[in-house]
Design an enzyme around this catalytic site. Structure first.
Site, PDB file in Angstrom:
ATOM      1  CE  LYS A  16      -3.684  -2.398   2.468  1.00  0.00           C
ATOM      2  NZ  LYS A  16      -5.252  -2.892   3.763  1.00  0.00           N
ATOM      3  CE1 TYR A  56      -9.710  -4.182   0.635  1.00  0.00           C
ATOM      4  CE2 TYR A  56      -9.634  -2.236  -0.209  1.00  0.00           C
ATOM      5  CZ  TYR A  56      -9.223  -3.030  -0.427  1.00  0.00           C
ATOM      6  OH  TYR A  56      -7.464  -2.946   0.587  1.00  0.00           O
ATOM      7  CG  ASN A 158      -3.586  -3.239   7.436  1.00  0.00           C
ATOM      8  OD1 ASN A 158      -3.331  -2.255   5.729  1.00  0.00           O
ATOM      9  ND2 ASN A 158      -4.540  -3.625   7.043  1.00  0.00           N
ATOM     10  CG  HIS A 161      -5.420  -6.389  -0.199  1.00  0.00           C
ATOM     11  ND1 HIS A 161      -6.465  -7.043   0.121  1.00  0.00           N
ATOM     12  CD2 HIS A 161      -4.857  -7.041  -1.153  1.00  0.00           C
ATOM     13  CE1 HIS A 161      -6.676  -7.881  -0.324  1.00  0.00           C
ATOM     14  NE2 HIS A 161      -6.128  -8.151  -1.746  1.00  0.00           N
ATOM     15  CD  GLU A 172      -8.131  -9.681  -3.878  1.00  0.00           C
ATOM     16  OE1 GLU A 172      -9.257  -9.281  -2.123  1.00  0.00           O
ATOM     17  OE2 GLU A 172      -7.033  -9.906  -3.495  1.00  0.00           O
TER      18      GLU A 172
HETATM   19  P1  ADP Z   1      -7.771  -7.370   5.275  1.00  0.00           P
HETATM   20  O1  ADP Z   1      -6.707  -6.330   5.360  1.00  0.00           O
HETATM   21  O2  ADP Z   1      -6.385  -7.709   6.872  1.00  0.00           O
HETATM   22  O3  ADP Z   1      -7.803  -8.199   5.051  1.00  0.00           O
HETATM   23  P2  ADP Z   1     -10.376  -6.080   5.661  1.00  0.00           P
HETATM   24  O4  ADP Z   1     -10.601  -7.226   3.833  1.00  0.00           O
HETATM   25  O5  ADP Z   1     -11.174  -6.105   6.736  1.00  0.00           O
HETATM   26  O6  ADP Z   1      -8.656  -6.565   6.127  1.00  0.00           O
HETATM   27  O7  ADP Z   1     -10.314  -4.371   5.600  1.00  0.00           O
HETATM   28  C1  ADP Z   1      -9.314  -4.142   4.515  1.00  0.00           C
HETATM   29  C2  ADP Z   1      -9.030  -2.719   4.934  1.00  0.00           C
HETATM   30  O8  ADP Z   1      -9.797  -1.836   5.734  1.00  0.00           O
HETATM   31  C3  ADP Z   1      -7.506  -3.228   5.898  1.00  0.00           C
HETATM   32  O9  ADP Z   1      -7.126  -3.606   5.607  1.00  0.00           O
HETATM   33  C4  ADP Z   1      -7.529  -1.606   6.963  1.00  0.00           C
HETATM   34  O10 ADP Z   1      -6.556  -1.132   5.975  1.00  0.00           O
HETATM   35  C5  ADP Z   1      -8.780  -1.228   5.877  1.00  0.00           C
HETATM   36  N1  ADP Z   1     -10.003  -2.203   7.367  1.00  0.00           N
HETATM   37  C6  ADP Z   1      -9.967  -2.335   8.070  1.00  0.00           C
HETATM   38  N2  ADP Z   1     -11.316  -2.061   8.561  1.00  0.00           N
HETATM   39  C7  ADP Z   1     -10.529  -0.930   9.766  1.00  0.00           C
HETATM   40  C8  ADP Z   1     -11.187  -0.490  10.343  1.00  0.00           C
HETATM   41  N3  ADP Z   1     -12.858  -0.708  11.380  1.00  0.00           N
HETATM   42  N4  ADP Z   1     -11.235   0.937  10.760  1.00  0.00           N
HETATM   43  C9  ADP Z   1     -10.102   1.482   9.491  1.00  0.00           C
HETATM   44  N5  ADP Z   1      -9.911   0.795   8.612  1.00  0.00           N
HETATM   45  C10 ADP Z   1     -10.291   0.065   8.334  1.00  0.00           C
HETATM   46 MG    MG Z   2     -10.023  -8.614   2.970  1.00  0.00          MG
END
Ligand code: ADP
Ligand code: MG
Length: 203
Positions: A16, A56, A158, A161, A172
């Site tokens: 990212k 997404y 974080n 992805h 994807e």
């Molecule tokens: P992952 O990336 O671990 O698969 P998700 O698919 O649930 O997680 O969410 C996609 C991305 O959205 C996360 O990596 C994060 O950057 C962001 N995200 C998810 N939930 C939250 C939240 N409650 N608050 C802020 N950002 C979030």
């Molecule tokens: Mg995810």
């Protein structure tokens, strides 16, 4: 499943914008190389917000599962919920993600190898850096939390992805790469990772 299919599992990884800005590209790719995964496609791009929405919402259930996952996280931690409708929460997350992911260049890549999807998810760690395990990318290289990102009204940063399942990975990969951009080739280490008898070592 045939052994051949195991080693051809593919997953999509995106470094990212914050990962690039933190100069962690080499560090991140090194972790996937270390475990034995093979890079079969890679590119740098600045994704448009609409493209991020497409990414997404490839999974029609994404809004529901993301909303529910968030509600569970807030409840487990005793934190105040922004609201209790999973779809509204997912919409907030999605809008913040569109801003986050199109803020600068990202690097998209496809990694191939046995259990690629699960191995990569293990290496990157869970979504929230505050609670990701030590030793994972999200646990070792960044310090964000839901509490902090909520206060600031933004997505949690974080670094990375990765596809959450084989089906998600297939969709994807189709969105981010054309078949021409994916390269089929052998890595010499595959002899050691997958050869049944290791009979290529001794002369
Ligand atoms: P992952 O990336 O671990 O698969 P998700 O698919 O649930 O997680 O969410 C996609 C991305 O959205 C996360 O990596 C994060 O950057 C962001 N995200 C998810 N939930 C939250 C939240 N409650 N608050 C802020 N950002 C979030
Ligand atoms: Mg995810």
């Amino acid at each position: 499943m045939e052994p051949k299919e195991f080693k051809q599992e593919r997953t999509l990884v995106i470094i990212k914008p914050d990962g690039i800005q933190r100069s962690l590209v080499g560090e991140i790719i090194k972790r996937f190389e270390n475990v034995g995964l093979k890079l079969v496609a890679i590119k740098m791009t600045i994704p448009a917000p609409d493209f991020i929405e497409k990414h997404y919402t490839l999974d029609p259930e994404w809004r529901k599962t993301t909303g529910e996952k968030n509600i569970k996280n807030y409840k487990d931690k005793g934190l105040a919920l922004p609201c209790d409708d999973p779809y509204k929460i997912a919409e907030i997350v999605l809008n913040n993600l569109k801003k986050y992911m199109s803020a600068g260049p990202v690097i998209a890549m496809i990694l191939e190898g046995a259990h690629a999807v699960k191995i990569v998810r293990k290496i990157i760690g869970s979504t929230e850096p505050l609670t990701s395990d030590v030793g994972t990318i999200r646990g070792d290289y960044v310090l964000d939390s839901y509490e902090m990102s909520d206060t600031d009204g933004r997505a949690v940063r974080n670094l990375i992805h990765a596809s959450g399942s084989i089906e998600e990975a297939e969709k994807e990969i189709g969105l981010w790469f054309s078949p021409k951009e994916i390269i089929n080739y052998q890595l010499v280490q595959e002899r050691i990772l997958y050869d049944i008898n290791l009979d290529g070592i001794l002369e």
